[in-house]
Design an enzyme around this catalytic site. Sequence first.
Site, PDB file in Angstrom:
ATOM      1  N   SER A  45       0.830  -1.212   0.000  1.00 46.84           N
ATOM      2  CA  SER A  45       0.000   0.000   0.000  1.00 46.84           C
ATOM      3  C   SER A  45       0.856   1.251   0.000  1.00 46.84           C
ATOM      4  O   SER A  45       0.495   2.260  -0.605  1.00 46.84           O
ATOM      5  CB  SER A  45      -0.947   0.004   1.203  1.00 46.84           C
ATOM      6  OG  SER A  45      -0.246  -0.081   2.428  1.00 46.84           O
ATOM      7  N   GLU A  46       2.015   1.221   0.666  1.00 50.29           N
ATOM      8  CA  GLU A  46       2.953   2.342   0.631  1.00 50.29           C
ATOM      9  C   GLU A  46       4.392   1.851   0.714  1.00 50.29           C
ATOM     10  O   GLU A  46       4.676   0.817   1.323  1.00 50.29           O
ATOM     11  CB  GLU A  46       2.718   3.323   1.786  1.00 50.29           C
ATOM     12  CG  GLU A  46       1.539   4.264   1.595  1.00 50.29           C
ATOM     13  CD  GLU A  46       0.298   3.767   2.289  1.00 50.29           C
ATOM     14  OE1 GLU A  46      -0.743   4.453   2.201  1.00 50.29           O
ATOM     15  OE2 GLU A  46       0.355   2.698   2.915  1.00 50.29           O
ATOM     16  N   THR A  47       5.269   2.643   0.113  1.00 49.50           N
ATOM     17  CA  THR A  47       6.711   2.459   0.233  1.00 49.50           C
ATOM     18  C   THR A  47       7.321   3.796   0.621  1.00 49.50           C
ATOM     19  O   THR A  47       6.964   4.841   0.065  1.00 49.50           O
ATOM     20  CB  THR A  47       7.320   1.959  -1.086  1.00 49.50           C
ATOM     21  OG1 THR A  47       6.812   0.652  -1.371  1.00 49.50           O
ATOM     22  CG2 THR A  47       8.834   1.888  -1.005  1.00 49.50           C
ATOM     23  N   HIS A  74       2.381   3.319   8.822  1.00 49.95           N
ATOM     24  CA  HIS A  74       3.048   2.020   8.978  1.00 49.95           C
ATOM     25  C   HIS A  74       4.411   2.006   8.292  1.00 49.95           C
ATOM     26  O   HIS A  74       5.354   1.377   8.777  1.00 49.95           O
ATOM     27  CB  HIS A  74       2.139   0.880   8.508  1.00 49.95           C
ATOM     28  CG  HIS A  74       2.114   0.633   7.033  1.00 49.95           C
ATOM     29  ND1 HIS A  74       1.355   1.385   6.162  1.00 49.95           N
ATOM     30  CD2 HIS A  74       2.742  -0.295   6.271  1.00 49.95           C
ATOM     31  CE1 HIS A  74       1.507   0.917   4.937  1.00 49.95           C
ATOM     32  NE2 HIS A  74       2.347  -0.098   4.977  1.00 49.95           N
ATOM     33  N   PHE A 206      -9.149   1.145   0.901  1.00 51.40           N
ATOM     34  CA  PHE A 206      -8.103   2.030   0.386  1.00 51.40           C
ATOM     35  C   PHE A 206      -7.842   1.785  -1.105  1.00 51.40           C
ATOM     36  O   PHE A 206      -6.699   1.571  -1.524  1.00 51.40           O
ATOM     37  CB  PHE A 206      -6.815   1.846   1.181  1.00 51.40           C
ATOM     38  CG  PHE A 206      -5.771   2.909   0.963  1.00 51.40           C
ATOM     39  CD1 PHE A 206      -6.115   4.221   0.684  1.00 51.40           C
ATOM     40  CD2 PHE A 206      -4.424   2.591   1.041  1.00 51.40           C
ATOM     41  CE1 PHE A 206      -5.141   5.186   0.476  1.00 51.40           C
ATOM     42  CE2 PHE A 206      -3.442   3.559   0.852  1.00 51.40           C
ATOM     43  CZ  PHE A 206      -3.805   4.858   0.566  1.00 51.40           C
TER      44      PHE A 206
END
Length: 273
Positions: A45-47, A74, A206
């Site tokens: 979902s994110e980096t 996170h 999301f």
Amino acid sequence: MRILRFRAFTRPGDPTSGNPAGVVLDAESLSDADMLGIAADLGFSETAFLSAIEPDAARVRYFTPRAEIAFCGHATIASGVALAREGAGSTVAFTTNAGVVPVAVSPERATLTAVETSVEPLGGVLLAELLDALRLETTDLDPMLPPAFIRGGNPHPLVPVAAGVLGRLDHDADAVLRLQDRKGWDGTIPVVHRISADRFASRNPFPRGGIREDPATGSAAAGLGAYLRQHGLVTMPAEVTVEQGAETGRPSSILVSIPPEGRIRVTGSAETL
């Protein structure tokens, strides 16, 4: 440049727990297109992309597989643990697009101090449209906890629901994405249920992040802390636990510390994938 893979907001002894995040160290040479491509390849979902790394500071940018966003909780926890394992000091100041975020770090867990949070009412036509996209009715809402628009680094429409609703949540991802894109909501949509005075369950659609549902969302948890304080729903100072991700196969645990005034703190553990 080094690409690391972590899971953040883990639960002790559970190798399936935690929200996966990429952490890219020494990202100075990467263009925006490079960062977006790496985030898409990782598929999390994110980096987080870290540059200008010093023992007590770093510049951090966050990318979903679709776009850059201002902040990610996170991935911040994962980045803090990664830097601690690299020999960072006990506190590292992360300069993000949302503001400077101090992070207390150790090789196993980290605590971020969220940027200034805000809480605004959410109702009317917008709430009705959001409920329709979530496939929920007004009767599904918790009558004791009003919906609100919260910010804890990213914008989040908060939807508190009654008992039994989370288990049957089946949102219309296309409708949620259209709403998120139109309103510019880079954050998740936390649908939460209050289990007890200091314990919440949460599910976070999301699709704007390229996934159906986020397993753990630190910025939404920070916003929830501000919401509870503003509405007088906890006794100050307070600590609440947010349980998230079980429905995605990634059960996660987020600890939210709420002072009588000032910035909310969010704590979690992290492990390499």
